[in-house]
Design an enzyme around this catalytic site. Structure first.
Site, PDB file in Angstrom:
ATOM      1  CD  GLU A 280     -14.849 -42.737  32.278  1.00 57.54           C
ATOM      2  OE1 GLU A 280     -13.798 -42.216  32.105  1.00 57.54           O
ATOM      3  OE2 GLU A 280     -15.807 -42.739  32.976  1.00 57.54           O
TER       4      GLU A 280
ATOM      5  CB  CYS B  10     -17.070 -51.384  38.868  1.00 55.74           C
ATOM      6  SG  CYS B  10     -18.623 -50.550  38.389  1.00 55.74           S
TER       7      CYS B  10
ATOM      8  CB  CYS C 222     -26.864 -46.271  29.527  1.00 56.25           C
ATOM      9  SG  CYS C 222     -28.184 -47.115  30.461  1.00 56.25           S
TER      10      CYS C 222
ATOM     11  CB  CYS D  12     -31.444 -42.807  35.303  1.00 60.59           C
ATOM     12  SG  CYS D  12     -32.017 -44.576  35.084  1.00 60.59           S
TER      13      CYS D  12
ATOM     14  CB  CYS E  75     -27.385 -42.273  35.707  1.00 63.20           C
ATOM     15  SG  CYS E  75     -25.969 -43.269  35.333  1.00 63.20           S
TER      16      CYS E  75
ATOM     17  CD  GLU F 129     -30.557 -52.442  33.021  1.00 62.99           C
ATOM     18  OE1 GLU F 129     -30.242 -51.533  33.988  1.00 62.99           O
ATOM     19  OE2 GLU F 129     -30.460 -53.520  33.179  1.00 62.99           O
TER      20      GLU F 129
ATOM     21  CB  SER G 239     -31.089 -49.115  40.099  1.00 60.06           C
ATOM     22  OG  SER G 239     -29.717 -49.403  40.040  1.00 60.06           O
ATOM     23  CG  LEU G 240     -36.878 -49.341  44.645  1.00 55.70           C
ATOM     24  CD1 LEU G 240     -37.726 -50.001  43.747  1.00 55.70           C
ATOM     25  CD2 LEU G 240     -37.142 -49.821  46.233  1.00 55.70           C
ATOM     26  CG  HIS G 241     -32.689 -45.098  42.320  1.00 53.65           C
ATOM     27  ND1 HIS G 241     -31.579 -45.297  43.331  1.00 53.65           N
ATOM     28  CD2 HIS G 241     -31.920 -45.196  41.190  1.00 53.65           C
ATOM     29  CE1 HIS G 241     -30.343 -45.824  42.601  1.00 53.65           C
ATOM     30  NE2 HIS G 241     -30.632 -45.896  41.486  1.00 53.65           N
TER      31      HIS G 241
ATOM     32  CB  CYS H 221     -22.696 -44.925  42.021  1.00 54.49           C
ATOM     33  SG  CYS H 221     -21.885 -46.272  43.144  1.00 54.49           S
TER      34      CYS H 221
HETATM   35  N1  SAH Z   1     -28.039 -49.687  34.483  1.00 58.54           N
HETATM   36  C1  SAH Z   1     -27.709 -50.482  35.831  1.00 58.54           C
HETATM   37  C2  SAH Z   1     -26.190 -50.408  36.007  1.00 58.54           C
HETATM   38  C3  SAH Z   1     -25.570 -49.204  36.419  1.00 58.54           C
HETATM   39  S1  SAH Z   1     -25.026 -49.557  38.135  1.00 58.54           S
HETATM   40  C4  SAH Z   1     -28.562 -49.970  36.779  1.00 58.54           C
HETATM   41  O1  SAH Z   1     -29.282 -49.044  36.702  1.00 58.54           O
HETATM   42  O2  SAH Z   1     -28.638 -50.677  37.961  1.00 58.54           O
HETATM   43  C5  SAH Z   1     -24.816 -47.932  38.750  1.00 58.54           C
HETATM   44  C6  SAH Z   1     -25.610 -47.592  40.126  1.00 58.54           C
HETATM   45  O3  SAH Z   1     -25.376 -46.361  40.405  1.00 58.54           O
HETATM   46  C7  SAH Z   1     -27.060 -47.798  39.798  1.00 58.54           C
HETATM   47  O4  SAH Z   1     -27.995 -47.996  40.893  1.00 58.54           O
HETATM   48  C8  SAH Z   1     -27.290 -46.444  39.498  1.00 58.54           C
HETATM   49  O5  SAH Z   1     -28.805 -45.998  39.693  1.00 58.54           O
HETATM   50  C9  SAH Z   1     -26.546 -45.473  40.490  1.00 58.54           C
HETATM   51  N2  SAH Z   1     -26.223 -44.257  40.345  1.00 58.54           N
HETATM   52  C10 SAH Z   1     -26.621 -43.538  38.907  1.00 58.54           C
HETATM   53  N3  SAH Z   1     -26.144 -42.166  39.090  1.00 58.54           N
HETATM   54  C11 SAH Z   1     -25.844 -42.016  40.375  1.00 58.54           C
HETATM   55  C12 SAH Z   1     -25.300 -40.894  40.938  1.00 58.54           C
HETATM   56  N4  SAH Z   1     -25.192 -39.787  40.455  1.00 58.54           N
HETATM   57  N5  SAH Z   1     -25.054 -40.812  42.343  1.00 58.54           N
HETATM   58  C13 SAH Z   1     -25.231 -42.274  43.017  1.00 58.54           C
HETATM   59  N6  SAH Z   1     -25.650 -43.265  42.312  1.00 58.54           N
HETATM   60  C14 SAH Z   1     -26.005 -43.342  41.196  1.00 58.54           C
END
Ligand code: SAH
Length: 341
Positions: free
Chosen positions: A84, A97, A104, A108, A111, A157, A211-213, A330
């Site tokens: 997608e 995007c 993947c 996480c 996701c 990723e 993607s720190l979170h 996202c």
């Molecule tokens: N694997 C890479 C690329 C994915 S980018 C990464 O981890 O950065 C997608 C972005 O959306 C990442 O920042 C991911 O952490 C974030 N993301 C994933 N699931 C999400 C969700 N349910 N709500 C909001 N952001 C999310």
């Protein structure tokens, strides 16, 4: 697949087929206009037969359009894999995007892209195809592109598929192709430290998004398995290295999850962590993914948290969420047909 090749490589390929060099230009032109083999009018049947095996084969399974204009495309590739991709419309142009892997393996917790694990890597051409198809849909050409920006933020990723992804970056920014400047390309990673350094060493200058979170390793480990492999401090060191080599400000993404990482204390801890860095924080209230029982927080609350960061000298914004009604936001992309209401 022919889209994996640069124009120079395509010329070599055409030469090996015993064809004159201008045939490479014609094939390249057709590839970048996302034409099917049948649609090409300036190549004979014999030539088409010669290249048929390597000409891209795919099927657009579905295109969904969101109320906000965001489009999501599901693409079936030659081996039946589904990826997608999303098109976002901004004032200054269109952003695509792209997905970089089928599935993947990062795992996480929040996701959708990681559900079912990694199926396979996408080739450079398969990633490029996603951009070319959307460029065609918005009426762009190779010289006058409709797509101005690309983000590697779909499924997968990107740094776990380093060779194909960097090949894609070269094709995408090549003068022969869409010529999209590296400044207009963002790569998002969950923080594969060695690969971040390699990206800088290999001379790329795209925008790096992390993607720190979480404001600390303990919280991060609860939602991101990769936190067991790399500490936040190591990721920040790699970001410093990237910044020193490229001068590009790093962006940190932070999905706000109820009762996990979204308290005022979390924001204070985050400001301490990022103090004095040339960076920006993108707060994203978690988008819902049906399989996970993690919740987002109200946007109003997200703005309150943003203010805390700003007051402590950290540049931060709340990301506009787009395409949520078509599961194109996202973390909502999948390697099967995703929903949409
Ligand atoms: N694997 C890479 C690329 C994915 S980018 C990464 O981890 O950065 C997608 C972005 O959306 C990442 O920042 C991911 O952490 C974030 N993301 C994933 N699931 C999400 C969700 N349910 N709500 C909001 N952001 C999310």
């Amino acid at each position: 697949m022919l889209l994996d090749l640069s124009l120079l490589e395509l010329k070599e390929y055409v030469k090996n087929l015993g064809l004159p060099s201008f045939r490479a230009d014609q094939i390249f032109d057709a590839l970048y206009k996302a034409k099917s083999l049948e649609e090409i009018s300036n190549l004979s049947k014999e030539i088409k037969e010669k290249i048929a095996n390597y000409y891209p084969k795919y099927e657009i399974l579905k295109i969904l359009e969101s109320a906000d204009g965001t489009m999501k495309m599901a693409l079936k590739l030659e081996d039946g894999s589904i990826v997608e991709s999303v098109l976002l419309k901004y004032k200054y142009g269109y952003t695509v995007c792209v997905s970089t892997q089928v599935g993947c393996r990062m795992g996480c917790k929040f996701c959708a892209s990681t559900i079912g694990g990694l199926k396979r890597n996408l080739s450079a051409g398969e990633i490029l195809l996603q951009v070319l198809l959307f460029n065609k849909i918005v009426g762009g050409t190779v010289k006058e592109r409709g797509v101005t920006n690309v983000v590697l933020m779909g499924c997968g990723e990107p740094l776990d598929n380093y060779d194909n992804v960097t090949k894609f970056l070269k094709l995408l920014s090549s003068k022969d192709g869409l010529n999209i400047s590296q400044r207009n390309i963002s790569l998002s990673t969950c923080g594969l430290v060695d690969k971040i350094k390699k990206l800088a060493d290999d001379g790329f200058s795209i925008t790096l998004t992390i993607s720190l979170h979480a404001p600390n390793d303990e919280t991060r480990k609860k939602i991101m398995p990769i936190a067991n492999a790399y500490k936040i401090s190591e990721i920040l060191n790699a970001c410093d290295y990237y910044f020193s080599k490229t001068g590009r400000r790093v962006v940190f993404e932070y999905a706000l999850i109820e009762n996990v990482n979204s308290s005022a204390e979390d924001m204070l801890e985050l400001s301490k962590l990022l103090k004095g860095r040339s960076c920006h924080v993108n707060l994203i209230p978690l988008n819902s993914v049906k399989e996970q029982n993690l919740n987002g927080i109200p946007r109003k609350e997200a703005y309150r948290l943003m203010n805390i960061l700003n007051e402590h000298g950290i540049s931060a914004t709340v990301r506009r969420t787009m395409g949520e009604d078509i599961e194109g936001a996202c973390g909502q992309l999948r390697n099967k047909l995703g929903g949409g209401k």
